[in-house]
Design an enzyme around this catalytic site. Structure first.
Site, short mmCIF file in Angstrom:
data_model
loop_
_atom_site.label_atom_id
_atom_site.label_comp_id
_atom_site.label_asym_id
_atom_site.label_seq_id
_atom_site.Cartn_x
_atom_site.Cartn_y
_atom_site.Cartn_z
N GLY A 45 12.31 7.33 -5.19
CA GLY A 45 12.25 5.99 -4.61
C GLY A 45 12.06 6.11 -3.12
N TYR A 115 4.64 5.87 -14.51
CA TYR A 115 5.75 4.96 -14.28
C TYR A 115 6.13 4.24 -15.58
CZ TYR A 115 4.56 5.17 -9.27
OH TYR A 115 4.30 5.57 -7.99
N ARG A 179 0.61 1.63 -3.35
CA ARG A 179 0.58 2.22 -4.69
C ARG A 179 -0.34 1.35 -5.55
NH1 ARG A 179 2.75 5.44 -1.99
NH2 ARG A 179 4.75 6.51 -2.32
N GLU A 240 -1.78 17.86 9.80
CA GLU A 240 -2.28 17.84 11.17
C GLU A 240 -1.24 17.27 12.14
OE1 GLU A 240 -5.09 19.33 11.89
OE2 GLU A 240 -5.34 19.72 9.74
N ASP A 269 8.16 9.84 3.47
CA ASP A 269 9.47 9.21 3.63
C ASP A 269 10.33 10.02 4.60
OD1 ASP A 269 8.70 7.34 1.67
OD2 ASP A 269 9.41 8.67 0.08
#
Length: 327
Positions: A45, A115, A179, A240, A269
């Site tokens: 998540g 999912y 997404r 990079e 994240d």
């Protein structure tokens, strides 16, 4: 540099975030899932990833969601609480199940994702599930485009939480995290651009720049996003590094070389968490970028979405600011 009110949240959470977390089943071998018989169970998540990464960097952070009244929901709550994240505002949903996620792996290729989250408990989150006083007490509210994509009620909850938080002096941090398995590119563009206009800190990737702004040029992305009202923009450039800017300066910050990345999921994240940690610790723009790059890079060294996020001492050793003593 964006100013963080250091008194706000002094006795409460520094960062609050919310969104769907799922139980992740990670295969122990590569190949099509029909030939895989054993899985490792963990969680996935974007928002809980950021919360866990921040907690490991010694920040006070809260995360909440709707979880099913089932063993998977209880497992997610226990794992996130065990990482030192406040989960006191979780809502238990007796009518809908906790979402699931399976990965399918082939050698040296990012995993394919399956999912099982339609009509999940988290997709039924509404504005009524938000503790507004809790959110208002934070320094930063972090949200992502994934929650916007879950459902109309979840989207409305994000918009309302952000507007209320912003009106009360809380900084808004936003990761588009597009997404396309959850919604169309056209729907995503409209909703995410609206959210960007409400945000103070934005973490787009190059692919998201192409979809949202019609450009892959980090400088042009930053120009457009600052003109839309953002105060700080950090464009993620993968290995990079990143190109970052506020209204006073722009910086290209080189990334860290990871010779053999194990799993890149969660790196973005981790990057966001590292950058927010830098802001909370009042580091310079360049130092925020370096810390963000380091946390994101370290996330790729371990299999799993959140398992590789470092502690503060680990990331300092990785960056070379602290000496590593082996024995």
């Amino acid at each position: 540099m964006i100013e963080v009110d250091m008194e706000r949240g002094k006795d409460n959470m520094e960062v609050i975030t919310f969104g769907e977390s799922m139980v992740l089943f990670n295969p122990d071998s590569t190949g099509p899932l029909r030939y895989v018989h054993n899985f490792n169970k963990t969680i996935a998540g974007a928002e809980s990833n950021v919360a866990i990464a921040l907690a490991r960097l010694k920040h006070r952070v809260g995360w909440f969601s709707r979880l099913g009244d089932d063993e998977f929901g209880r497992y997610i709550e226990a794992v996130i609480r065990g990482e030192g994240v406040d989960v006191s505002r979780i809502v238990t949903d007796p009518s809908n199940s906790t979402g699931l996620l399976f990965k399918e792996r082939f050698a040296h290729v990012n995993p394919k994702v399956y999912y099982y989250r339609k009509n999940s408990a988290a997709s039924n989150i509404t504005f009524k599930d938000l503790d507004l006083e809790y959110i208002k007490s934070a320094k930063i509210l972090h949200v992502t485009g994934i929650t916007l994509a879950l459902s109309q009620s979840a989207r409305e909850a994000v918009y309302e939480a952000v507007k209320m938080a912003k009106a009360n002096g809380v900084l808004i941090s936003f990761d588009p995290n597009i997404r396309l398995k959850l919604w169309s590119a056209e729907e995503a563009k409209v909703a995410i651009l609206e959210m960007i206009k409400l945000s103070d800190i934005v973490f787009p990737g190059v692919d998201e720049g192409r979809l949202l702004l019609g450009t892959e040029d980090p400088k042009e992305m930053i120009k457009q996003l600052l003109n839309m009202g953002c105060s700080t923009v950090a464009v993620k450039l993968g290995k990079e590094g990143c190109y970052i800017a506020n209204r006073q300066e722009e910086k290209m910050v080189r990334g860290y070389v990871v010779e053999r990345p194990i799993d890149t999921v969660g790196a973005g994240d981790g990057y966001a968490a590292g950058f927010l940690s830098g802001l909370l610790n009042q580091l310079s723009l360049e130092e925020c970028g370096k810390l963000a790059n380091a946390v994101g890079a370290m996330a790729t060294l371990v299999r799993g979405d959140m398992e590789g996020f470092p502690t503060l001492s680990q990331v300092r050793e990785f960056m070379g600011t602290d000496e590593y003593i082996d024995r």
